[in-house]
Design a protein around this motif. Structure first.
Motif, mmCIF file in Angstrom:
data_model
loop_
_atom_site.group_PDB
_atom_site.id
_atom_site.type_symbol
_atom_site.label_atom_id
_atom_site.label_comp_id
_atom_site.label_asym_id
_atom_site.label_seq_id
_atom_site.Cartn_x
_atom_site.Cartn_y
_atom_site.Cartn_z
ATOM 1 N N GLN A 155 0.836 -1.217 0.000
ATOM 2 C CA GLN A 155 0.000 0.000 0.000
ATOM 3 C C GLN A 155 0.866 1.260 0.000
ATOM 4 O O GLN A 155 0.598 2.211 -0.726
ATOM 5 N N ILE A 156 1.900 1.253 0.849
ATOM 6 C CA ILE A 156 2.776 2.434 0.924
ATOM 7 C C ILE A 156 3.491 2.648 -0.407
ATOM 8 O O ILE A 156 3.578 3.773 -0.918
ATOM 9 N N VAL A 157 3.984 1.565 -0.989
ATOM 10 C CA VAL A 157 4.657 1.660 -2.284
ATOM 11 C C VAL A 157 3.675 2.202 -3.330
ATOM 12 O O VAL A 157 4.009 3.093 -4.125
ATOM 13 N N ASP A 158 2.435 1.716 -3.290
ATOM 14 C CA ASP A 158 1.442 2.151 -4.270
ATOM 15 C C ASP A 158 1.129 3.642 -4.168
ATOM 16 O O ASP A 158 0.959 4.314 -5.185
ATOM 17 N N ILE A 159 1.027 4.132 -2.931
ATOM 18 C CA ILE A 159 0.768 5.574 -2.757
ATOM 19 C C ILE A 159 1.835 6.368 -3.515
ATOM 20 O O ILE A 159 1.537 7.307 -4.253
ATOM 21 N N HIS A 160 3.093 5.952 -3.361
ATOM 22 C CA HIS A 160 4.180 6.689 -4.015
ATOM 23 C C HIS A 160 4.180 6.476 -5.530
ATOM 24 O O HIS A 160 4.400 7.417 -6.299
ATOM 25 N N LYS A 161 3.891 5.238 -5.943
ATOM 26 C CA LYS A 161 3.887 4.972 -7.398
ATOM 27 C C LYS A 161 2.805 5.795 -8.090
ATOM 28 O O LYS A 161 2.985 6.292 -9.198
ATOM 29 N N LYS A 162 1.666 5.939 -7.389
ATOM 30 C CA LYS A 162 0.555 6.691 -7.961
ATOM 31 C C LYS A 162 0.955 8.165 -8.130
ATOM 32 O O LYS A 162 0.678 8.788 -9.160
ATOM 33 N N ILE A 163 1.606 8.706 -7.106
ATOM 34 C CA ILE A 163 2.058 10.103 -7.195
ATOM 35 C C ILE A 163 3.030 10.258 -8.364
ATOM 36 O O ILE A 163 2.918 11.174 -9.179
ATOM 37 N N ILE A 164 3.976 9.318 -8.448
ATOM 38 C CA ILE A 164 5.007 9.407 -9.488
ATOM 39 C C ILE A 164 4.360 9.383 -10.872
ATOM 40 O O ILE A 164 4.712 10.168 -11.764
ATOM 41 N N LYS A 165 3.365 8.505 -11.013
ATOM 42 C CA LYS A 165 2.689 8.388 -12.299
ATOM 43 C C LYS A 165 1.937 9.682 -12.627
ATOM 44 O O LYS A 165 2.019 10.202 -13.745
ATOM 45 N N SER A 166 1.227 10.213 -11.640
ATOM 46 C CA SER A 166 0.466 11.448 -11.892
ATOM 47 C C SER A 166 1.385 12.625 -12.198
ATOM 48 O O SER A 166 0.944 13.623 -12.741
#
Ligand code: ADP
Ligand code: ASP
Ligand code: MG
Length: 442
Positions: free
Chosen positions: A65-76
């Motif tokens: 979940q923590i990794v996903d939060i960051h991946k989502k930001i990076i993608k956006s």
């Protein structure tokens, strides 16, 4: 040169990070050094996760979940997440280590909490580069921030200031530095206490003798109380270093307690500003002011534990208090408030200690010499202002407001600027609202 520090709330998602980049862009002519906290909420998540893993909860799903939060930001932000992959893997490995060993020391807790700032600083720096602003990311240790080994609440060593000067004086690309995290002299990761990115900002500001330290957050500066508790809390244009330090020490989260110290020694102005309202002038923290303001703020420190040590025979005996404090020193547990009566010593401890082995060991050792009572879910309420000097009148007003509540410990502190007391957590917010009415709304 200026320092600009952005807190977690200002970095909570891609939109907020774009806003931060925008604010930095308006200040490029001032040669900013940027300091960042972790993405909002991440440090809490990491600490919680580490504690749970040590108790036997498999961490993988929550790391994801923590990794996903960051991946989502990076993608956006239209970036490629390659630059964080190695750190993501490291976080998985470390948490699985804690899980397998079922063991969490303050030292390994600091390794886990350090990831929040590592992630956020790398993301912001990459994003600035993608906008054409030349930038370089630094971890606290890359610029020579060195501390003692008091994990979770480490103190800076003096040589830090020269190290920072050496590393940052002639850099060309805009530095984005992790707040909160550092190394001890052996190269172990340490952290500066919760909210410590403010402290990093002021250490860097002081080392480089900057024009101003800007603390960017989610409120218009320092108010008469936490606006999340008291909706109509008033904003101050300026307050003194001493008042700010007292407020911060007893929980006004808006500023980390030690932030002010490095800035005072060099008289560097500190300003609290709002990333949601860039034009607002915020609050300046100044050396002196001649205003006759009686009260500045009521602050709240939550999740405090009170330890009551009772010993009818021993308390006044020679060396007894020293033995008690020695036990806390040995387990590296720092104490906020101490109050003694004829048969008890009461102490308050910060929530970092909750759930850690050190505290359990310290209590076991205390129990060998006295009766020990542990009261959890308490809060410290602290009133700051020059008006506290007029003790009798003000005490009566305060305790009249509190007469329907149970007050467990009162401390007038060493300074004439504050009075603090401990109450049950469930009562704290109501008491603050009522006190605010009495002291600020009449
Ligand atoms: P950041 O992530 O920017 O470091 P913090 O959450 O650490 O932000 O600090 C900002 C918060 O401090 C505000 O959202 C506010 O709720 C809280 N706060 C507590 N006391 C005060 C006060 N006296 N004045 C302003 N804000 C306060
Ligand atoms: N991320 C750290 C914390 O949550 C430091 C900071 O925010 O200043 O405590
Ligand atoms: Mg903060």
């Amino acid at each position: 040169m200026i320092v600009m520090k952005f807190g977690g709330t200002s970095l909570a998602n891609a939109e907020r990070i774009k806003n931060v980049a925008n604010i930095i862009n308006t200040r490029l002519n001032k040669k900013p050094i940027v300091v960042v906290s972790a993405v909002g909420g991440i440090t809490d998540k990491l600490i919680d996760l580490a504690k749970e893993a040590s108790k036997g909860t498999n961490p993988n799903e929550r790391v994801e979940q923590i990794v996903d939060i960051h991946k989502k930001i990076i993608k956006s932000l239209n970036l490629n997440d390659e630059f964080l992959i190695e750190d993501f893997v490291k976080l998985y490995d470390i948490l699985n280590g804690i899980y397998l060993l079922r063991e969490l020391s303050p030292r390994s807790l600091d390794i886990v909490s350090s990831f929040g700032e590592i992630f956020s600083s790398k993301i912001l720096s990459e994003y600035l580069i993608s906008l054409g602003i030349k930038s370089k990311q630094y971890n606290g240790w890359d610029i020579g921030i060195v501390t003692d080994n008091n994990f979770t609440n480490a103190e800076i060593l003096e040589k830090t200031y020269d190290n920072i000067k050496d590393k940052l004086t002639n850099v060309k690309d805009l530095p984005v530095v992790t707040g909160f995290i550092a190394n001890d002299e052996e190269g172990n990761i340490t952290t500066l206490g919760r909210g410590g990115s403010d402290y990093t900002a002021s250490i860097i500001g002081s080392a480089l003798d900057v024009e101003e330290i800007e603390i960017w957050t989610d409120v218009n500066g320092i108010k008469t109380a936490d606006p999340r508790i008291v909706e109509n809390a008033r904003q101050w244009d300026k307050i003194t270093f001493n008042e700010a330090a007292e407020m911060a020490f007893f929980g006004a989260k808006v500023l980390h307690p030690k932030t002010i110290r490095p800035a005072i020694t060099k008289s560097i102005p500190v300003r609290i500003l709002n990333t949601y309202e860039i034009e607002n002038r915020g609050t300046s923290i100044v050396n002196e002011d001649n205003e006759d303001v009686l009260f500045r703020s009521i602050s709240l420190k939550k999740d405090v534990t009170v330890i009551r040590i009772c010993s009818t025979k021993m308390l006044m005996a020679y060396g007894f208090l020293a033995r008690i404090f020695e036990i806390f020193r040995k387990y590296k547990i720092s104490i906020d408030i101490v109050s003694t009566s004829e048969v008890t010593v009461s102490l308050t401890l910060d929530k970092v200690n909750n759930g850690l082995k050190n505290l359990q060991s310290a209590i076991l050792e205390l129990e060998k010499i006295a009766k020990v009572e542990v009261l959890k879910e308490r809060s410290i309420i602290c009133i700051v202002g020059k008006g506290i000097r007029d003790k009798s009148g003000i005490l009566k007003r305060i305790f009249d407001v509190c007469r329907n509540y149970n007050i467990e410990l009162v401390s007038q502190g060493v300074s004439p600027l504050n009075i603090s007391f401990v109450v049950k957590q469930e009562d704290a917010e109501n008491i603050i609202k009522e006190l605010h009415k009495e002291l600020f709304e009449k």
